[in-house]
Design an enzyme around this catalytic site. Structure first.
Site, mmCIF file in Angstrom:
data_model
loop_
_atom_site.group_PDB
_atom_site.id
_atom_site.type_symbol
_atom_site.label_atom_id
_atom_site.label_comp_id
_atom_site.label_asym_id
_atom_site.label_seq_id
_atom_site.Cartn_x
_atom_site.Cartn_y
_atom_site.Cartn_z
ATOM 1 N N ALA A 34 0.873 -1.187 0.000
ATOM 2 C CA ALA A 34 0.000 0.000 0.000
ATOM 3 C C ALA A 34 0.905 1.230 0.000
ATOM 4 C CB ALA A 34 -0.960 -0.007 1.186
ATOM 5 N N HIS A 36 3.160 4.560 -0.534
ATOM 6 C CA HIS A 36 2.898 5.995 -0.642
ATOM 7 C C HIS A 36 4.243 6.714 -0.709
ATOM 8 C CE1 HIS A 36 3.938 5.954 3.590
ATOM 9 N NE2 HIS A 36 2.970 5.073 3.835
ATOM 10 N N HIS A 39 7.144 5.766 1.706
ATOM 11 C CA HIS A 39 7.976 4.620 1.305
ATOM 12 C C HIS A 39 8.983 5.039 0.230
ATOM 13 C CE1 HIS A 39 4.156 2.376 2.575
ATOM 14 N NE2 HIS A 39 5.074 1.885 3.375
ATOM 15 N N GLN A 63 2.952 -9.949 13.204
ATOM 16 C CA GLN A 63 3.078 -8.696 13.954
ATOM 17 C C GLN A 63 1.737 -8.033 14.235
ATOM 18 O OE1 GLN A 63 5.556 -7.036 10.721
ATOM 19 N NE2 GLN A 63 4.546 -5.094 11.145
ATOM 20 N N GLY A 149 11.846 3.877 8.303
ATOM 21 C CA GLY A 149 11.423 5.254 8.547
ATOM 22 C C GLY A 149 11.377 5.610 10.029
ATOM 23 N N GLU A 150 11.691 6.850 10.332
ATOM 24 C CA GLU A 150 11.523 7.347 11.707
ATOM 25 C C GLU A 150 10.048 7.459 12.068
ATOM 26 O OE1 GLU A 150 13.751 10.980 11.918
ATOM 27 O OE2 GLU A 150 15.643 9.907 12.244
ATOM 28 N N SER A 188 0.031 4.014 5.318
ATOM 29 C CA SER A 188 -0.921 3.184 4.568
ATOM 30 C C SER A 188 -2.277 3.180 5.263
ATOM 31 C CB SER A 188 -0.400 1.747 4.460
ATOM 32 O OG SER A 188 0.896 1.752 3.919
ATOM 33 N N ARG A 189 -2.280 3.360 6.585
ATOM 34 C CA ARG A 189 -3.548 3.316 7.330
ATOM 35 C C ARG A 189 -4.348 4.611 7.186
ATOM 36 N NH1 ARG A 189 -0.327 -0.141 11.002
ATOM 37 N NH2 ARG A 189 -1.371 -2.164 11.132
HETATM 38 P P1 AMP Z 1 5.009 -0.019 6.470
HETATM 39 O O1 AMP Z 1 4.701 -0.413 5.070
HETATM 40 O O2 AMP Z 1 4.011 0.910 7.079
HETATM 41 O O3 AMP Z 1 5.377 -1.188 7.344
HETATM 42 O O4 AMP Z 1 6.325 0.864 6.370
HETATM 43 C C1 AMP Z 1 7.482 0.384 5.737
HETATM 44 C C2 AMP Z 1 8.635 1.310 6.035
HETATM 45 O O5 AMP Z 1 8.325 2.618 5.565
HETATM 46 C C3 AMP Z 1 8.912 1.430 7.546
HETATM 47 O O6 AMP Z 1 10.318 1.506 7.750
HETATM 48 C C4 AMP Z 1 8.232 2.733 7.885
HETATM 49 O O7 AMP Z 1 8.797 3.371 9.017
HETATM 50 C C5 AMP Z 1 8.467 3.532 6.620
HETATM 51 N N1 AMP Z 1 7.478 4.606 6.516
HETATM 52 C C6 AMP Z 1 6.130 4.494 6.575
HETATM 53 N N2 AMP Z 1 5.551 5.703 6.499
HETATM 54 C C7 AMP Z 1 6.563 6.607 6.393
HETATM 55 C C8 AMP Z 1 6.625 8.040 6.298
HETATM 56 N N3 AMP Z 1 5.506 8.773 6.306
HETATM 57 N N4 AMP Z 1 7.834 8.614 6.202
HETATM 58 C C9 AMP Z 1 8.973 7.872 6.228
HETATM 59 N N5 AMP Z 1 8.987 6.528 6.306
HETATM 60 C C10 AMP Z 1 7.800 5.902 6.402
#
Ligand code: AMP
Length: 288
Positions: A34, A36, A39, A63, A149-150, A188-189
């Site tokens: 998902a 954006h 990512h 998780q 990501g932080e 994504s949420r």
């Molecule tokens: P997720 O798909 O939500 O598990 O995120 C995958 C990676 O993208 C993780 O390392 C997240 O911290 C990073 N990430 C998600 N959203 C953001 C954002 N808005 N800015 C920077 N990194 C992000």
């Protein structure tokens, strides 16, 4: 190069071996899809360090808690592939649940201390499942670097901890939070939010930035946090799982006036979406 998608660990390893034999530097960006711009900010950062960028897309069941959104989590692989191709990512690794957890799978990981608080307290078992899948992905791809990501700051700290503890030979790099124009951290949420909720959601980053600014100037943090909690609850977030200020390195809970690099963390539910965000607090009198 165009985007290639592989679904098995064997195919992932074959591609990585070929690149390695050619002396290329490889980056991995693990995601749950998902995709954006948040990512993609990580894939762009990856590109500044590496010759080849791999993005994994896997919604990891271990998780998610039993009452969480595993089934509803958006799965949009064709759209993700288009985004990755446009971002000039070379390889997408999109395994099935069976590929990652074949019959007989029995190994768990647990990280002490850093996982007791914040999202670890609100989501029991979440970080064990995250550590399990990130360890597998790192060992499967064995990239030179992996980027996170932080946005998920606690996750980044936990990953740095177990990568050090387990001597996993991959450098972990954190990327800054990518935000919408109104400040909402991309996630994504966010697609769970109704148009009204989407407008309300901006309160979260507004409250964080006001707290971060005043805490950096030396205001005592307890009244700031109490005020912030009330503000977040008053626009409709329910529950507010936490709003806390912690040490930026060891995540120790802080009180009073902030005298070291810290972070303000929030998690709160708005309708169907549980949103998290955080911001740096850099005390005005701290030499960096
Ligand atoms: P997720 O798909 O939500 O598990 O995120 C995958 C990676 O993208 C993780 O390392 C997240 O911290 C990073 N990430 C998600 N959203 C953001 C954002 N808005 N800015 C920077 N990194 C992000």
């Amino acid at each position: 190069m165009t985007l290639t998608t592989v679904h098995t660990v064997a195919d992932l390893r074959a591609q990585v071996s070929e690149w390695r034999a050619a002396g290329l530097k490889i980056a991995l960006v693990p995601t749950m899809g998902a995709l954006h711009d948040g990512h993609i900010s990580l894939t762009q950062l990856a590109r500044t360090y590496a010759d080849r960028v791999i993005v994994s897309v896997f919604v990891n069941p271990t998780q998610f808690g039993p009452t969480e959104d595993f089934a509803a989590y958006p799965r949009t692989l064709p759209a993700d592939q288009k985004i990755l191709a446009d971002a000039r990512v070379e390889l997408c690794f999109a395994p099935s649940v069976e590929e990652m957890y074949p019959a007989g799978f029995a190994t768990r990981l647990h990280i002490d201390n850093l996982t007791d608080m914040l999202c670890g307290a609100a989501r029991p078992g979440h970080f064990d499942g995250m550590a399990q899948i990130v360890t597998k992905l790192l060992l499967q791809a064995l990239p030179d670097i992996a980027l996170f990501g932080e946005k998920d700051y606690q996750q980044l700290m936990v990953i740095k901890r177990f990568v050090t503890d387990l001597n996993i030979p991959v450098e972990i790099i954190g990327g800054p939070i990518h935000r919408e124009a109104d400040g909402l951290a991309m996630s994504s949420r966010n697609r769970y939010l109704s148009p009204d909720e989407r407008k309300t959601a901006t309160t979260l980053s507004q409250v964080l930035s006001s707290i971060a600014e005043r805490a950096s100037r030396g205001d005592a943090i307890e009244p700031l946090l109490e005020n912030g909690r009330q503000q977040i609850a008053s626009v409709g977030f329910d529950p507010v799982d936490y709003l806390e200020i912690r040490d930026a390195e060891n995540l120790e809970l802080l009180h009073g006036k902030i005298d070291r690099p810290a972070r303000v963390f929030v998690a709160a539910r708005l309708g169907k979406a549980r949103l998290i965000d955080n911001m740096a607090i850099i005390p005005a009198n701290t030499a960096l």
